[in-house]
Design a protein around this motif. Structure first.
Motif, PDB file in Angstrom:
ATOM      1  N   ILE A 196       0.840  -1.206   0.000  1.00 14.33           N
ATOM      2  CA  ILE A 196       0.000   0.000   0.000  1.00 14.33           C
ATOM      3  C   ILE A 196       0.869   1.249   0.000  1.00 14.33           C
ATOM      4  O   ILE A 196       0.598   2.216  -0.728  1.00 14.33           O
ATOM      5  CB  ILE A 196      -0.940   0.000   1.220  1.00 14.33           C
ATOM      6  CG1 ILE A 196      -1.963  -1.139   1.099  1.00 14.33           C
ATOM      7  CG2 ILE A 196      -1.670   1.335   1.352  1.00 14.33           C
ATOM      8  CD1 ILE A 196      -2.852  -1.314   2.324  1.00 14.33           C
ATOM      9  N   PHE A 197       1.952   1.238   0.786  1.00  5.10           N
ATOM     10  CA  PHE A 197       2.818   2.411   0.843  1.00  5.10           C
ATOM     11  C   PHE A 197       3.562   2.616  -0.472  1.00  5.10           C
ATOM     12  O   PHE A 197       3.778   3.753  -0.903  1.00  5.10           O
ATOM     13  CB  PHE A 197       3.812   2.273   1.995  1.00  5.10           C
ATOM     14  CG  PHE A 197       3.530   3.209   3.122  1.00  5.10           C
ATOM     15  CD1 PHE A 197       4.252   4.379   3.264  1.00  5.10           C
ATOM     16  CD2 PHE A 197       2.516   2.932   4.022  1.00  5.10           C
ATOM     17  CE1 PHE A 197       3.977   5.257   4.310  1.00  5.10           C
ATOM     18  CE2 PHE A 197       2.245   3.807   5.069  1.00  5.10           C
ATOM     19  CZ  PHE A 197       2.975   4.973   5.214  1.00  5.10           C
ATOM     20  N   ALA A 198       3.964   1.508  -1.103  1.00  6.83           N
ATOM     21  CA  ALA A 198       4.660   1.627  -2.376  1.00  6.83           C
ATOM     22  C   ALA A 198       3.752   2.246  -3.445  1.00  6.83           C
ATOM     23  O   ALA A 198       4.206   2.971  -4.327  1.00  6.83           O
ATOM     24  CB  ALA A 198       5.151   0.252  -2.840  1.00  6.83           C
ATOM     25  N   ARG A 199       2.466   1.980  -3.350  1.00  7.13           N
ATOM     26  CA  ARG A 199       1.527   2.482  -4.354  1.00  7.13           C
ATOM     27  C   ARG A 199       1.029   3.889  -4.055  1.00  7.13           C
ATOM     28  O   ARG A 199       0.930   4.718  -4.962  1.00  7.13           O
ATOM     29  CB  ARG A 199       0.325   1.529  -4.458  1.00  7.13           C
ATOM     30  CG  ARG A 199      -0.672   1.930  -5.529  1.00  7.13           C
ATOM     31  CD  ARG A 199      -1.748   0.874  -5.676  1.00  7.13           C
ATOM     32  NE  ARG A 199      -2.711   1.227  -6.721  1.00  7.13           N
ATOM     33  CZ  ARG A 199      -3.756   0.482  -7.066  1.00  7.13           C
ATOM     34  NH1 ARG A 199      -3.968  -0.676  -6.453  1.00  7.13           N
ATOM     35  NH2 ARG A 199      -4.570   0.889  -8.023  1.00  7.13           N
ATOM     36  N   GLY A 240       1.998   5.861  -1.000  1.00 11.59           N
ATOM     37  CA  GLY A 240       2.899   6.715  -0.255  1.00 11.59           C
ATOM     38  C   GLY A 240       2.216   7.409   0.911  1.00 11.59           C
ATOM     39  O   GLY A 240       1.351   6.846   1.590  1.00 11.59           O
ATOM     40  N   ALA A 241       2.573   8.678   1.112  1.00  7.49           N
ATOM     41  CA  ALA A 241       2.044   9.435   2.241  1.00  7.49           C
ATOM     42  C   ALA A 241       0.541   9.622   2.162  1.00  7.49           C
ATOM     43  O   ALA A 241      -0.127   9.787   3.191  1.00  7.49           O
ATOM     44  CB  ALA A 241       2.732  10.803   2.309  1.00  7.49           C
ATOM     45  N   ARG A 242      -0.023   9.561   0.954  1.00  4.27           N
ATOM     46  CA  ARG A 242      -1.468   9.760   0.806  1.00  4.27           C
ATOM     47  C   ARG A 242      -2.274   8.682   1.520  1.00  4.27           C
ATOM     48  O   ARG A 242      -3.435   8.918   1.890  1.00  4.27           O
ATOM     49  CB  ARG A 242      -1.848   9.785  -0.681  1.00  4.27           C
ATOM     50  CG  ARG A 242      -1.340  11.007  -1.434  1.00  4.27           C
ATOM     51  CD  ARG A 242      -1.635  10.886  -2.910  1.00  4.27           C
ATOM     52  NE  ARG A 242      -0.920   9.766  -3.509  1.00  4.27           N
ATOM     53  CZ  ARG A 242      -1.100   9.347  -4.763  1.00  4.27           C
ATOM     54  NH1 ARG A 242      -2.008   9.930  -5.534  1.00  4.27           N
ATOM     55  NH2 ARG A 242      -0.399   8.338  -5.227  1.00  4.27           N
ATOM     56  N   SER A 243      -1.687   7.508   1.711  1.00  3.70           N
ATOM     57  CA  SER A 243      -2.413   6.435   2.399  1.00  3.70           C
ATOM     58  C   SER A 243      -2.733   6.811   3.845  1.00  3.70           C
ATOM     59  O   SER A 243      -3.690   6.294   4.427  1.00  3.70           O
ATOM     60  CB  SER A 243      -1.607   5.136   2.365  1.00  3.70           C
ATOM     61  OG  SER A 243      -0.386   5.279   3.079  1.00  3.70           O
ATOM     62  N   LEU A 244      -1.954   7.719   4.437  1.00  2.00           N
ATOM     63  CA  LEU A 244      -2.214   8.138   5.811  1.00  2.00           C
ATOM     64  C   LEU A 244      -3.527   8.903   5.938  1.00  2.00           C
ATOM     65  O   LEU A 244      -4.124   8.945   7.013  1.00  2.00           O
ATOM     66  CB  LEU A 244      -1.068   9.018   6.318  1.00  2.00           C
ATOM     67  CG  LEU A 244       0.300   8.335   6.477  1.00  2.00           C
ATOM     68  CD1 LEU A 244       1.375   9.362   6.784  1.00  2.00           C
ATOM     69  CD2 LEU A 244       0.247   7.272   7.569  1.00  2.00           C
ATOM     70  N   ALA A 245      -3.979   9.509   4.827  1.00  2.00           N
ATOM     71  CA  ALA A 245      -5.213  10.291   4.872  1.00  2.00           C
ATOM     72  C   ALA A 245      -6.444   9.413   5.067  1.00  2.00           C
ATOM     73  O   ALA A 245      -7.480   9.886   5.531  1.00  2.00           O
ATOM     74  CB  ALA A 245      -5.361  11.126   3.596  1.00  2.00           C
ATOM     75  N   VAL A 246      -6.326   8.122   4.705  1.00  2.00           N
ATOM     76  CA  VAL A 246      -7.477   7.216   4.832  1.00  2.00           C
ATOM     77  C   VAL A 246      -7.176   6.045   5.752  1.00  2.00           C
ATOM     78  O   VAL A 246      -8.011   5.162   5.917  1.00  2.00           O
ATOM     79  CB  VAL A 246      -7.916   6.688   3.447  1.00  2.00           C
ATOM     80  CG1 VAL A 246      -8.405   7.822   2.563  1.00  2.00           C
ATOM     81  CG2 VAL A 246      -6.786   5.930   2.764  1.00  2.00           C
ATOM     82  N   ALA A 247      -5.984   6.020   6.355  1.00  2.00           N
ATOM     83  CA  ALA A 247      -5.563   4.861   7.159  1.00  2.00           C
ATOM     84  C   ALA A 247      -6.513   4.574   8.308  1.00  2.00           C
ATOM     85  O   ALA A 247      -6.784   3.406   8.625  1.00  2.00           O
ATOM     86  CB  ALA A 247      -4.146   5.081   7.694  1.00  2.00           C
ATOM     87  N   LYS A 248      -7.057   5.609   8.930  1.00  2.00           N
ATOM     88  CA  LYS A 248      -7.906   5.413  10.106  1.00  2.00           C
ATOM     89  C   LYS A 248      -9.282   4.857   9.756  1.00  2.00           C
ATOM     90  O   LYS A 248     -10.017   4.411  10.646  1.00  2.00           O
ATOM     91  CB  LYS A 248      -8.032   6.725  10.878  1.00  2.00           C
ATOM     92  CG  LYS A 248      -6.742   7.120  11.571  1.00  2.00           C
ATOM     93  CD  LYS A 248      -6.853   8.450  12.262  1.00  2.00           C
ATOM     94  CE  LYS A 248      -5.585   8.734  13.063  1.00  2.00           C
ATOM     95  NZ  LYS A 248      -4.343   8.596  12.259  1.00  2.00           N
ATOM     96  N   PHE A 249      -9.636   4.883   8.500  1.00  2.00           N
ATOM     97  CA  PHE A 249     -10.909   4.295   8.080  1.00  2.00           C
ATOM     98  C   PHE A 249     -10.770   2.799   7.781  1.00  2.00           C
ATOM     99  O   PHE A 249     -11.763   2.127   7.550  1.00  2.00           O
ATOM    100  CB  PHE A 249     -11.438   5.010   6.829  1.00  2.00           C
ATOM    101  CG  PHE A 249     -11.879   6.423   7.073  1.00  2.00           C
ATOM    102  CD1 PHE A 249     -13.127   6.692   7.618  1.00  2.00           C
ATOM    103  CD2 PHE A 249     -11.041   7.482   6.785  1.00  2.00           C
ATOM    104  CE1 PHE A 249     -13.546   7.994   7.849  1.00  2.00           C
ATOM    105  CE2 PHE A 249     -11.442   8.791   7.013  1.00  2.00           C
ATOM    106  CZ  PHE A 249     -12.699   9.043   7.547  1.00  2.00           C
TER     107      PHE A 249
END
Length: 215
Positions: A99-102, A104-113
């Motif tokens: 997920i991080f490779a695809r 990156g930092a944008r995954s943190l915006a939805v990680a809590k969901f």
């Protein structure tokens, strides 16, 4: 039960802070019900919506920064420890890395969901040495969206939620026991999901020697 409601009304911000901090620290304590209830109370004179969201974001950032610095300090060992508690260490780490490779930092915006992904994602950000300002920016955005949705739902449906609280308050001790039972069922359900998945993973896994023999 009336004491519990009074405590939530008077110490809503403290409840939100402690609840969100424990959840983001990795404890199996649901925070969305607290955010929804305090959001509903905000419509009838409780803590303001900006204050509730601000406290939730602050608590989430404190816990997430702890995981971030743990990831920077201890590397993949932190990820494997978290994944060992949640699912399977190897598949959990690989999935998070993918997920991080695809994204990156944008995954943190939805990680809590995504259940079980938040603490792993924040640790991964530390493992890959994401710049601290970038991490804080995207993690704060994710916490803002996550808490804003819950508080917004509570505020929008405050009438129905306050009616439910009034019913529970009228039940006295029975209402308190109902809330405690619901929390216990939630934790038991999460535990059973984890055990069932771990059992399935153990059944599906084969060693290299077994795979060669099958081939």
């Amino acid at each position: 039960m009336d004491t519990l409601v009074t405590l939530i009304q008077h110490y809503g911000l403290a409840f939100v802070f402690a609840n969100v901090l424990m959840l983001q620290a990795g404890l199996p304590v649901p925070a969305y019900p607290t955010l929804i209830i305090t959001g509903a109370l905000a419509a009838t004179g409780g803590a303001s919506v900006p204050a509730l969201i601000g406290v939730a974001v602050a608590a989430a950032l404190i816990a997430d920064l702890g995981w971030y610095w743990a990831g920077r300090r201890f590397g993949n060992r932190v990820l494997k420890t978290i994944c060992r508690v949640s699912l399977s260490p190897d598949s959990c780490v690989r999935q998070t890395e993918s997920i991080f490779a695809r994204w990156g930092a944008r995954s943190l915006a939805v990680a809590k969901f995504i259940p079980g992904f938040a603490s792993v994602a924040t640790s991964m950000a530390g493992v890959v040495r994401m710049p601290a300002p970038t991490f804080v920016g995207f993690d704060a955005l994710g916490a803002l969206l996550w808490s804003g949705v819950a508080v917004g739902v509570g505020y929008a449906f405050s009438g129905a939620i306050n009616d439910v609280l009034a019913i529970l308050e009228s039940l006295g001790r029975i209402g308190l026991w109902l809330i405690a039972a619901a929390l216990a069922l939630y934790v038991a359900h999460k535990w059973w999901q984890r055990e069932r998945l771990l059992r399935q993973l153990r059944m599906d896994r084969v060693t290299v020697a077994e795979l060669r023999q099958l081939i």
